[in-house]
Design a protein around this motif. Structure first.
Motif, mmCIF file in Angstrom:
data_model
loop_
_atom_site.group_PDB
_atom_site.id
_atom_site.type_symbol
_atom_site.label_atom_id
_atom_site.label_comp_id
_atom_site.label_asym_id
_atom_site.label_seq_id
_atom_site.Cartn_x
_atom_site.Cartn_y
_atom_site.Cartn_z
ATOM 1 N N GLU A 199 -0.831 4.850 -0.638
ATOM 2 C CA GLU A 199 -0.005 3.931 -1.913
ATOM 3 C C GLU A 199 1.118 3.009 -1.508
ATOM 4 O O GLU A 199 2.209 3.000 -2.044
ATOM 5 C CB GLU A 199 0.323 4.819 -3.124
ATOM 6 C CG GLU A 199 -0.766 5.711 -3.382
ATOM 7 C CD GLU A 199 -0.605 6.687 -4.570
ATOM 8 O OE1 GLU A 199 -0.053 5.846 -5.664
ATOM 9 O OE2 GLU A 199 -0.288 7.795 -4.818
ATOM 10 N N ASN A 200 0.713 2.071 -0.606
ATOM 11 C CA ASN A 200 1.666 1.120 -0.109
ATOM 12 C C ASN A 200 1.040 -0.087 -0.366
ATOM 13 O O ASN A 200 1.712 -1.407 0.099
ATOM 14 C CB ASN A 200 2.077 1.184 1.370
ATOM 15 C CG ASN A 200 3.644 2.007 1.496
ATOM 16 O OD1 ASN A 200 4.579 1.600 1.264
ATOM 17 N ND2 ASN A 200 3.302 3.256 1.632
ATOM 18 N N GLN A 201 0.033 -0.263 -0.812
ATOM 19 C CA GLN A 201 -0.599 -1.560 -1.399
ATOM 20 C C GLN A 201 -1.038 -2.360 0.007
ATOM 21 O O GLN A 201 -0.931 -3.675 -0.190
ATOM 22 C CB GLN A 201 0.356 -2.322 -2.265
ATOM 23 C CG GLN A 201 0.466 -1.786 -3.520
ATOM 24 C CD GLN A 201 1.247 -2.464 -4.682
ATOM 25 O OE1 GLN A 201 1.261 -3.665 -4.645
ATOM 26 N NE2 GLN A 201 1.735 -1.916 -5.497
ATOM 27 N N LEU A 202 -1.084 -1.840 1.057
ATOM 28 C CA LEU A 202 -1.393 -2.723 2.314
ATOM 29 C C LEU A 202 -2.930 -2.883 2.316
ATOM 30 O O LEU A 202 -3.764 -2.294 2.093
ATOM 31 C CB LEU A 202 -1.081 -1.491 3.561
ATOM 32 C CG LEU A 202 0.161 -0.997 3.539
ATOM 33 C CD1 LEU A 202 0.192 0.081 4.529
ATOM 34 C CD2 LEU A 202 1.236 -2.089 3.897
ATOM 35 N N ASN A 203 -3.063 -4.287 2.893
ATOM 36 C CA ASN A 203 -4.531 -4.754 3.009
ATOM 37 C C ASN A 203 -4.802 -4.751 4.459
ATOM 38 O O ASN A 203 -3.907 -4.147 5.241
ATOM 39 C CB ASN A 203 -4.550 -5.963 2.529
ATOM 40 C CG ASN A 203 -3.341 -7.184 3.042
ATOM 41 O OD1 ASN A 203 -3.158 -6.923 4.328
ATOM 42 N ND2 ASN A 203 -2.863 -8.067 2.431
ATOM 43 N N ASP A 204 -6.033 -5.199 4.872
ATOM 44 C CA ASP A 204 -6.364 -4.960 6.282
ATOM 45 C C ASP A 204 -5.567 -5.743 7.089
ATOM 46 O O ASP A 204 -5.232 -5.442 8.178
ATOM 47 C CB ASP A 204 -7.975 -5.941 6.303
ATOM 48 C CG ASP A 204 -8.895 -4.939 5.361
ATOM 49 O OD1 ASP A 204 -8.769 -3.758 5.343
ATOM 50 O OD2 ASP A 204 -9.971 -5.703 4.912
ATOM 51 N N LYS A 205 -5.096 -7.094 6.969
ATOM 52 C CA LYS A 205 -4.415 -7.636 7.765
ATOM 53 C C LYS A 205 -3.061 -7.074 7.978
ATOM 54 O O LYS A 205 -2.638 -7.073 9.143
ATOM 55 C CB LYS A 205 -4.160 -8.951 7.251
ATOM 56 C CG LYS A 205 -3.361 -10.015 8.052
ATOM 57 C CD LYS A 205 -3.269 -11.526 7.450
ATOM 58 C CE LYS A 205 -2.214 -12.450 8.340
ATOM 59 N NZ LYS A 205 -1.990 -13.651 7.960
#
Length: 401
Positions: A199-205
């Motif tokens: 739940e850190n709103q991390l995306n692929d990049k």
């Protein structure tokens, strides 16, 4: 104010307006005095905050020597301790310092529990200035603290010289720079075995550097990436990592949009991994075709003990394929499978449950059974939902809060 053996409790009146952990009123003398009184009654944990030179210096003063000094003089005697740096920084920011010793638990496995305190950026930056000297800590939980990129980076960088074993950063917003700081920590650590970034709103990049770092990593045992914005690209990188990393034992990647192409890559990579014991792909878009590949892997695995594939598109036919795969694999150590909320009828569920039970009772699986039941809570970040975390590793030995 109530003093006890365990510390000092302060009752704050309703009229006091708070700013994160403290009052809007500066009152630095009162804050410093409070923390010093707490430190003196804090018991054996004080040893972690005082250097050996300070202890030797204070030993010859005799009784009452410390009482004769002012608080400013005491702080000058301990310029490098964690509490002096921490106190000075919070005072400059106009914040009342939170007594960190109350958050240090379980001296045999020293834990700093600061989860769900919404500390905000100002307090996080102040905490980082003293945290780097607390190198005795083994477990640090900073989840649910509104940590944005800069304060998260400050805190992570402060841990570089620690022999830290578990770092929990769930439910924050550390961003791509925060992930880079975690990568740097992993590259310079030979002790970190548990990492939580759910739940850190991390995306692929943003997550790509971490996954590539783990290809060569030989220490991390448990990784939690649940409920981020990860897609097939990350799933493919995770698959590549699993083919080359034979140290990671627990991978939690639920509630991400891997879809069939990404989930298939992870499942097929399991066939080339001889260490992964827990795989969590709940709510990842895993469909019937991938479930068929999963059955094939289960017919050959000798290490997987926990599989979580609830809330996907697995069918009754897929469930029966899994039953048949486990029946053929007499040494399959699978002891727990979560497959709820799929398109499976009750009869197929019952057959699957019976097959899992028969594996648990199989004498050939006695060793994996003991291994699963005795997992160190430091290495196993096994959380089905970050909102309902068990966090056994972050509880004191006596069962206190």
């Amino acid at each position: 104010r109530e003093q006890s053996r365990g510390g000092v409790r302060v009752k704050v009146t309703r009229a006091t307006e708070t700013k994160y952990f403290g009052s809007e009123r500066n009152g630095s003398d009162a804050r410093n005095g409070f923390f010093e009184r707490f430190r003196r009654v804090g018991g054996p944990q004080d040893d972690y905050f005082d250097s050996s030179e300070e202890k030797q210096g204070g030993a010859g003063e005799g009784e009452g020597g410390e009482e004769g000094k002012s608080e400013d003089e005491e702080e000058e005697v301990r310029p490098g301790t964690a509490n002096s740096r921490y106190l000075r920084s919070t005072s400059e920011a106009g914040l009342t310092p939170w007594p960190l010793l109350t958050k240090c638990q379980n001296l045999r496995n020293p834990t700093l529990n600061l989860r769900h305190l919404s500390m905000g950026p100002e307090f996080a930056s102040s905490l980082a200035k003293g945290l780097h000297t607390l190198d005795f800590l083994k477990v640090i939980d900073l989840s649910g603290n509104r940590l944005a990129t800069k304060p998260a980076c400050d805190l992570i960088k402060a841990l570089r010289n620690h022999q830290l074993q578990t770092l929990v950063l769930d439910q924050n917003q550390i961003g791509a720079k925060g992930v880079e700081a975690v990568v740097s920590l992993l590259e310079n650590s030979d002790s970190l075995v548990g990492l939580g970034l759910a739940e850190n709103q991390l995306n692929d990049k943003a997550l790509l550097p971490l996954v590539r770092c783990l290809v060569e990593n030989r220490t991390l045992l448990s990784l939690r990436l649940c409920k981020n914005n990860l897609g097939p690209a990350t799933a493919k990188e995770l698959a590549s990592m699993l083919r080359n990393n034979h140290k990671l034992q627990h991978l939690h990647a639920s509630w991400n949009s891997f879809r069939d192409v990404g989930a298939r890559a992870v499942v097929e990579a399991m066939a080339e991994n001889d260490q992964l014991r827990t795989l969590d792909l709940e709510m990842t878009g895993l469909g019937p075709a991938v479930a068929g590949s999963l059955a094939k892997v289960l017919s050959e695995t000798t290490v997987l003990t926990v599989l979580k594939v609830s809330k996907n598109r697995i069918t009754t036919a897929n469930a029966l394929e899994i039953v048949e795969a486990l029946r053929k694999n007499a040494v399959a150590p699978l002891l727990k499978i979560e497959i709820e909320d799929n398109n499976i009828d009750e009869e197929a569920k019952a057959k699957l449950l019976n097959q899992i039970s028969s594996h648990a009772l199989n004498p050939l699986n006695s060793s994996p059974l003991r291994l699963l039941s005795n997992h160190s809570s430091i290495t196993e970040l096994d959380d089905e939902d970050p909102d309902k975390m068990d966090r056994a590793a972050l509880r004191p030995a006596d069962g206190g809060d």
